[in-house]
Write a protein that holds these residues in place. Structure first.
Motif, PDB file in Angstrom:
ATOM      1  N   UNK A   1       0.865  -1.173   0.000  1.00 31.62           N
ATOM      2  CA  UNK A   1       0.000   0.000   0.000  1.00 31.62           C
ATOM      3  C   UNK A   1       0.903   1.226   0.000  1.00 31.62           C
ATOM      4  N   UNK A   2       0.771   2.070  -1.020  1.00 33.31           N
ATOM      5  CA  UNK A   2       1.613   3.265  -1.124  1.00 33.31           C
ATOM      6  C   UNK A   2       0.745   4.513  -1.108  1.00 33.31           C
ATOM      7  N   UNK A   3       1.214   5.518  -0.394  1.00 32.69           N
ATOM      8  CA  UNK A   3       0.575   6.839  -0.389  1.00 32.69           C
ATOM      9  C   UNK A   3       1.596   7.806  -0.975  1.00 32.69           C
ATOM     10  N   UNK A   4       1.257   8.428  -2.091  1.00 31.81           N
ATOM     11  CA  UNK A   4       2.159   9.353  -2.780  1.00 31.81           C
ATOM     12  C   UNK A   4       1.641  10.776  -2.643  1.00 31.81           C
ATOM     13  N   UNK A   5       2.530  11.701  -2.334  1.00 33.89           N
ATOM     14  CA  UNK A   5       2.145  13.105  -2.273  1.00 33.89           C
ATOM     15  C   UNK A   5       1.924  13.609  -3.701  1.00 33.89           C
ATOM     16  N   UNK A   6       0.894  14.385  -3.893  1.00 39.72           N
ATOM     17  CA  UNK A   6       0.517  14.866  -5.227  1.00 39.72           C
ATOM     18  C   UNK A   6       1.682  15.521  -5.957  1.00 39.72           C
ATOM     19  N   UNK A   7       2.521  16.262  -5.247  1.00 41.21           N
ATOM     20  CA  UNK A   7       3.658  16.941  -5.879  1.00 41.21           C
ATOM     21  C   UNK A   7       4.620  15.950  -6.524  1.00 41.21           C
ATOM     22  N   UNK A   8       4.737  14.757  -5.945  1.00 47.04           N
ATOM     23  CA  UNK A   8       5.674  13.772  -6.488  1.00 47.04           C
ATOM     24  C   UNK A   8       5.228  13.252  -7.851  1.00 47.04           C
TER      25      UNK A   8
ATOM     26  N   UNK B   1      -2.549   2.079  -4.424  1.00 43.28           N
ATOM     27  CA  UNK B   1      -1.875   3.381  -4.478  1.00 43.28           C
ATOM     28  C   UNK B   1      -2.900   4.468  -4.211  1.00 43.28           C
ATOM     29  N   UNK B   2      -2.575   5.348  -3.276  1.00 47.22           N
ATOM     30  CA  UNK B   2      -3.414   6.515  -2.981  1.00 47.22           C
ATOM     31  C   UNK B   2      -2.577   7.771  -3.170  1.00 47.22           C
ATOM     32  N   UNK B   3      -3.270   8.885  -3.459  1.00 49.99           N
ATOM     33  CA  UNK B   3      -2.596  10.162  -3.637  1.00 49.99           C
ATOM     34  C   UNK B   3      -3.032  11.095  -2.513  1.00 49.99           C
ATOM     35  N   UNK B   4      -2.037  11.648  -1.807  1.00 54.27           N
ATOM     36  CA  UNK B   4      -2.285  12.652  -0.778  1.00 54.27           C
ATOM     37  C   UNK B   4      -2.312  14.004  -1.475  1.00 54.27           C
ATOM     38  N   UNK B   5      -3.489  14.579  -1.592  1.00 56.83           N
ATOM     39  CA  UNK B   5      -3.667  15.797  -2.372  1.00 56.83           C
ATOM     40  C   UNK B   5      -3.186  17.041  -1.628  1.00 56.83           C
ATOM     41  N   UNK B   6      -2.858  18.076  -2.395  1.00 58.68           N
ATOM     42  CA  UNK B   6      -2.429  19.357  -1.820  1.00 58.68           C
ATOM     43  C   UNK B   6      -3.461  19.880  -0.826  1.00 58.68           C
ATOM     44  N   UNK B   7      -4.732  19.676  -1.143  1.00 61.07           N
ATOM     45  CA  UNK B   7      -5.823  20.183  -0.306  1.00 61.07           C
ATOM     46  C   UNK B   7      -5.830  19.597   1.098  1.00 61.07           C
ATOM     47  N   UNK B   8      -5.081  18.507   1.299  1.00 58.38           N
ATOM     48  CA  UNK B   8      -5.027  17.879   2.623  1.00 58.38           C
ATOM     49  C   UNK B   8      -4.312  18.768   3.635  1.00 58.38           C
ATOM     50  N   UNK B   9      -3.544  19.735   3.128  1.00 56.38           N
ATOM     51  CA  UNK B   9      -2.829  20.636   4.026  1.00 56.38           C
ATOM     52  C   UNK B   9      -1.602  19.982   4.626  1.00 56.38           C
ATOM     53  N   UNK B  10      -1.175  20.500   5.775  1.00 54.57           N
ATOM     54  CA  UNK B  10       0.025  19.990   6.436  1.00 54.57           C
ATOM     55  C   UNK B  10      -0.193  18.540   6.859  1.00 54.57           C
ATOM     56  N   UNK B  11       0.860  17.749   6.797  1.00 51.52           N
ATOM     57  CA  UNK B  11       0.774  16.341   7.156  1.00 51.52           C
ATOM     58  C   UNK B  11       2.116  15.884   7.702  1.00 51.52           C
ATOM     59  N   UNK B  12       2.132  14.689   8.257  1.00 56.66           N
ATOM     60  CA  UNK B  12       3.346  14.173   8.911  1.00 56.66           C
ATOM     61  C   UNK B  12       4.508  13.981   7.958  1.00 56.66           C
ATOM     62  N   UNK B  13       4.227  13.766   6.682  1.00 55.64           N
ATOM     63  CA  UNK B  13       5.307  13.520   5.722  1.00 55.64           C
ATOM     64  C   UNK B  13       5.732  14.802   5.020  1.00 55.64           C
ATOM     65  N   UNK B  14       5.458  15.949   5.623  1.00 54.75           N
ATOM     66  CA  UNK B  14       5.787  17.236   5.011  1.00 54.75           C
ATOM     67  C   UNK B  14       7.275  17.375   4.699  1.00 54.75           C
ATOM     68  N   UNK B  15       8.123  16.892   5.604  1.00 58.66           N
ATOM     69  CA  UNK B  15       9.553  17.068   5.406  1.00 58.66           C
ATOM     70  C   UNK B  15      10.311  15.751   5.261  1.00 58.66           C
ATOM     71  N   UNK B  16       9.613  14.643   5.408  1.00 62.07           N
ATOM     72  CA  UNK B  16      10.263  13.343   5.244  1.00 62.07           C
ATOM     73  C   UNK B  16       9.201  12.281   5.008  1.00 62.07           C
TER      74      UNK B  16
END
Length: 82
Positions: free
Chosen positions: A4-11, A40-55
């Motif tokens: 199960x993968x979660x990808x940030x939209x920017x990636x 595979x899920x996409x963490x959208x920009x609209x989600x705002x700040x999240x734990x994976x913001x910097x790593x």
């Protein structure tokens, strides 16, 4: 084993190697997403700040036996090289 993968939209839009490489990478993700063992899920920009913001981060799940004891990892699971 299920992946199960979660990808940030920017990636998904960041070019490394040019547009042809990005297109191949996105095509590969689409192919992987069609496998029954891959989600595979996409963490959208609209989600705002999240734990994976910097790593990155990893979520682990463990199975338990009928006594509530954690089962050992199967040998085919990578430990990330540690």
């Amino acid at each position: 084993m299920r992946m199960h993968a979660i990808l940030f939209e920017a990636s998904l839009g960041t070019e490394v190697g040019g547009p042809d490489v990005l297109r191949e990478q996105l095509d590969h993700l689409v192919e992987l997403s069609r496998l029954s063992s891959v989600s595979i899920q996409v963490l959208r920009f609209e989600a705002g700040a999240h734990l994976a913001d910097s790593s990155g981060f990893a979520l682990l799940t463990f199975e338990q036996d009928d006594r509530g004891r954690f089962l050992p990892r199967s040998p085919d699971v990578s430990d990330g090289g540690s």
